[in-house]
Design an enzyme around this catalytic site. Structure first.
Site, PDB file in Angstrom:
ATOM      1  N   ARG A  80     154.849  39.351 119.098  1.00 47.38           N
ATOM      2  CA  ARG A  80     153.591  40.462 118.733  1.00 47.38           C
ATOM      3  C   ARG A  80     152.911  40.898 119.873  1.00 47.38           C
ATOM      4  O   ARG A  80     151.824  40.529 120.346  1.00 47.38           O
ATOM      5  CB  ARG A  80     152.897  39.736 117.649  1.00 47.38           C
ATOM      6  CG  ARG A  80     153.376  39.608 116.392  1.00 47.38           C
ATOM      7  CD  ARG A  80     152.361  39.334 115.209  1.00 47.38           C
ATOM      8  NE  ARG A  80     152.806  39.536 113.932  1.00 47.38           N
ATOM      9  CZ  ARG A  80     152.312  39.144 112.610  1.00 47.38           C
ATOM     10  NH1 ARG A  80     150.902  38.885 112.814  1.00 47.38           N
ATOM     11  NH2 ARG A  80     152.768  39.636 111.755  1.00 47.38           N
ATOM     12  N   ASP A 103     157.452  45.596 113.956  1.00 53.09           N
ATOM     13  CA  ASP A 103     156.739  44.489 113.622  1.00 53.09           C
ATOM     14  C   ASP A 103     156.996  44.688 112.045  1.00 53.09           C
ATOM     15  O   ASP A 103     156.047  44.831 111.097  1.00 53.09           O
ATOM     16  CB  ASP A 103     155.164  44.483 113.678  1.00 53.09           C
ATOM     17  CG  ASP A 103     154.621  43.176 113.438  1.00 53.09           C
ATOM     18  OD1 ASP A 103     155.315  42.356 112.756  1.00 53.09           O
ATOM     19  OD2 ASP A 103     153.215  43.134 113.548  1.00 53.09           O
ATOM     20  N   SER A 106     154.200  42.775 109.734  1.00 44.63           N
ATOM     21  CA  SER A 106     152.973  43.332 109.407  1.00 44.63           C
ATOM     22  C   SER A 106     153.240  44.542 108.566  1.00 44.63           C
ATOM     23  O   SER A 106     152.512  44.828 107.661  1.00 44.63           O
ATOM     24  CB  SER A 106     152.548  44.125 110.853  1.00 44.63           C
ATOM     25  OG  SER A 106     152.026  43.162 111.472  1.00 44.63           O
ATOM     26  N   TYR A 140     136.765  30.999 123.626  1.00 47.49           N
ATOM     27  CA  TYR A 140     137.856  30.532 122.930  1.00 47.49           C
ATOM     28  C   TYR A 140     137.403  29.678 121.626  1.00 47.49           C
ATOM     29  O   TYR A 140     136.334  28.964 121.711  1.00 47.49           O
ATOM     30  CB  TYR A 140     138.979  30.135 123.540  1.00 47.49           C
ATOM     31  CG  TYR A 140     139.499  30.888 124.536  1.00 47.49           C
ATOM     32  CD1 TYR A 140     140.546  31.720 124.183  1.00 47.49           C
ATOM     33  CD2 TYR A 140     139.279  30.807 126.086  1.00 47.49           C
ATOM     34  CE1 TYR A 140     141.028  32.453 125.222  1.00 47.49           C
ATOM     35  CE2 TYR A 140     139.587  31.907 127.016  1.00 47.49           C
ATOM     36  CZ  TYR A 140     140.636  32.651 126.588  1.00 47.49           C
ATOM     37  OH  TYR A 140     141.379  33.303 127.478  1.00 47.49           O
ATOM     38  N   GLN A 161     155.142  46.703 118.617  1.00 47.68           N
ATOM     39  CA  GLN A 161     154.708  47.006 117.326  1.00 47.68           C
ATOM     40  C   GLN A 161     155.172  47.973 116.212  1.00 47.68           C
ATOM     41  O   GLN A 161     155.250  47.563 114.940  1.00 47.68           O
ATOM     42  CB  GLN A 161     153.033  47.882 117.726  1.00 47.68           C
ATOM     43  CG  GLN A 161     152.092  47.065 118.211  1.00 47.68           C
ATOM     44  CD  GLN A 161     150.885  47.889 118.679  1.00 47.68           C
ATOM     45  OE1 GLN A 161     150.764  48.939 118.392  1.00 47.68           O
ATOM     46  NE2 GLN A 161     149.647  47.194 118.801  1.00 47.68           N
TER      47      GLN A 161
END
Length: 379
Positions: A135, A143, A146, A239, A140
């Site tokens: 990814r 993908d 997705s 994070y 993109q």
């Protein structure tokens, strides 16, 4: 009426791309649509389509023939092409029909079925699993996870509206006002965000939740509210840190309490290669009002709801728990169009401008997606 095979290509030595008819139960998608078959042919490749491959998606053979594709015959089967495109993973019999050196592209479930990948490797097949495409921004357009998750999220919201015994939107009538349904979506990935957006369009009041607090703005961007359980997991440098056992138990307790206040819960949490996490406990289901609905998109990997039965609708204490297994196949035309574009983008990475295979093992996308038989392994 079956279209006659199109005129043989001017260059019969060109690489051939086979499009198979899916045989998995309930699968109506096809790996390549006619419009994109034209794009592949313009690149100098032949396209060979199994008769009836697109019928489930409303794409008859005539459309493929008009696009310049050939219809496969017993003497020229699609699975004997240089490159084979598929939606669902091949069976053992399918693998046996693939020639050594074939390039196979599709959903292959490498983490869930490693024995299949080993069989492909032993057969000398170069296999690209679209779910393994990294990814990154350059990938993109490839993908497929997705693109199909978008379909799943949309259909999940429609399924919830269909199963619910109430209106989704607020209605003001002469007989009184009906308040809008409240919808909670667990998991704010592609499917979850699409489910939230679709529920909003249907007039419901959507709320999203995810274990990643940083996606709250994405949830709000589609017009939904964010469910804040009051537990922060922010560590050093911004994070996320791992929750302690006590924090995790408190998080689940608060989520269980919150679930009881919604008319509909849609769950979308999946972990590749692992059992789906349980988000909706049996206690949470028992706490929901009769007539409530749970749509669990993780049924195939154990389910996000403790009471899910994969592929079935069950009713517990008046709560309907639905676990559809292949929602993209219920919207096969657009699902196929999106998926085909993903495959063609990957295909064009693997084929050079002259229409020859040019698989570069050093390419990040190629290395990530190839689960069996990079060229030097097959040689």
């Amino acid at each position: 009426m079956v279209a006659a095979p199109s005129t043989p290509p001017e260059n019969p030595a060109a690489l051939s791309v086979g499009v198979v008819a899916e045989t998995a139960a309930g699968e109506r998608r096809v790996a390549l649509v006619p419009k994109l078959a034209e794009r592949v042919i313009r690149r100098g490749l032949r396209v060979v389509v199994e008769p009836g491959a697109g019928e489930g998606a409303g794409l008859p053979d005539e459309l493929y023939a008009a696009a310049g594709a050939e219809l496969a015959t017993a003497a020229s089967p699609a699975r004997h092409c240089d490159i084979v495109l598929t939606v669902t993973p091949p069976s053992d019999a399918d693998i046996a029909r693939l020639a050594r050196g074939t390039v196979l592209i599709g959903f292959l479930d490498p983490l869930g079925a490693p024995q299949r990948i080993e069989a492909l490797r032993e057969a000398g097949v170069t296999a690209f699993a679209v779910e393994s495409i990294p990814r990154i921004s350059r990938a993109q357009a490839m993908d497929a996870l997705s693109s199909q998750a978008n379909v799943s999220g949309y259909r999940a919201a429609l399924l919830a509206a269909q199963r619910a015994p109430r209106f989704f939107p607020m209605l003001t009538t002469a007989a009184g006002t009906v308040p809008p349904a409240t919808v909670l979506v667990l998991g704010a990935g592609v499917a979850g965000l699409q489910a939230l957006a679709t529920a909003k369009r249907l007039g419901a009041q959507p709320t999203g939740y995810d274990v990643r607090p940083e996606v709250a703005e994405q949830v709000r961007s589609v017009g939904a509210q964010w469910l804040d359980l009051g537990i922060e997991a922010i560590g050093e440098g911004g994070y996320a840190r791992e929750l302690t056992d006590d924090e995790r138990a408190e998080q689940q307790r608060r989520l269980t309490e919150a679930i009881g206040g919604f008319d509909v819960v849609i769950t979308t949490a999946l972990v590749p290669g692992r059992t789906a996490p349980t988000l909706v406990t049996a206690e949470a289901v028992h706490g929901m009002r009769p007539g409530s609905v749970v749509v669990d998109l993780a049924g195939a990997t154990g389910g996000n709801c403790a009471l899910t039965e994969a592929g079935r609708d069950v009713v517990v204490d008046g709560v309907t728990i639905s676990s559809p297994l292949n929602l993209p196949a219920e919207m096969p035309l657009h699902a196929s169009e999106l998926y085909a574009r993903n495959l063609v983008e990957l295909l064009e990475l693997l084929v050079d401008a002259e229409g020859r295979l040019a698989i570069d093992p050093a390419d990040e996308i190629v290395a990530g997606a190839c689960v069996a038989g990079l060229p030097e392994e097959v040689a």
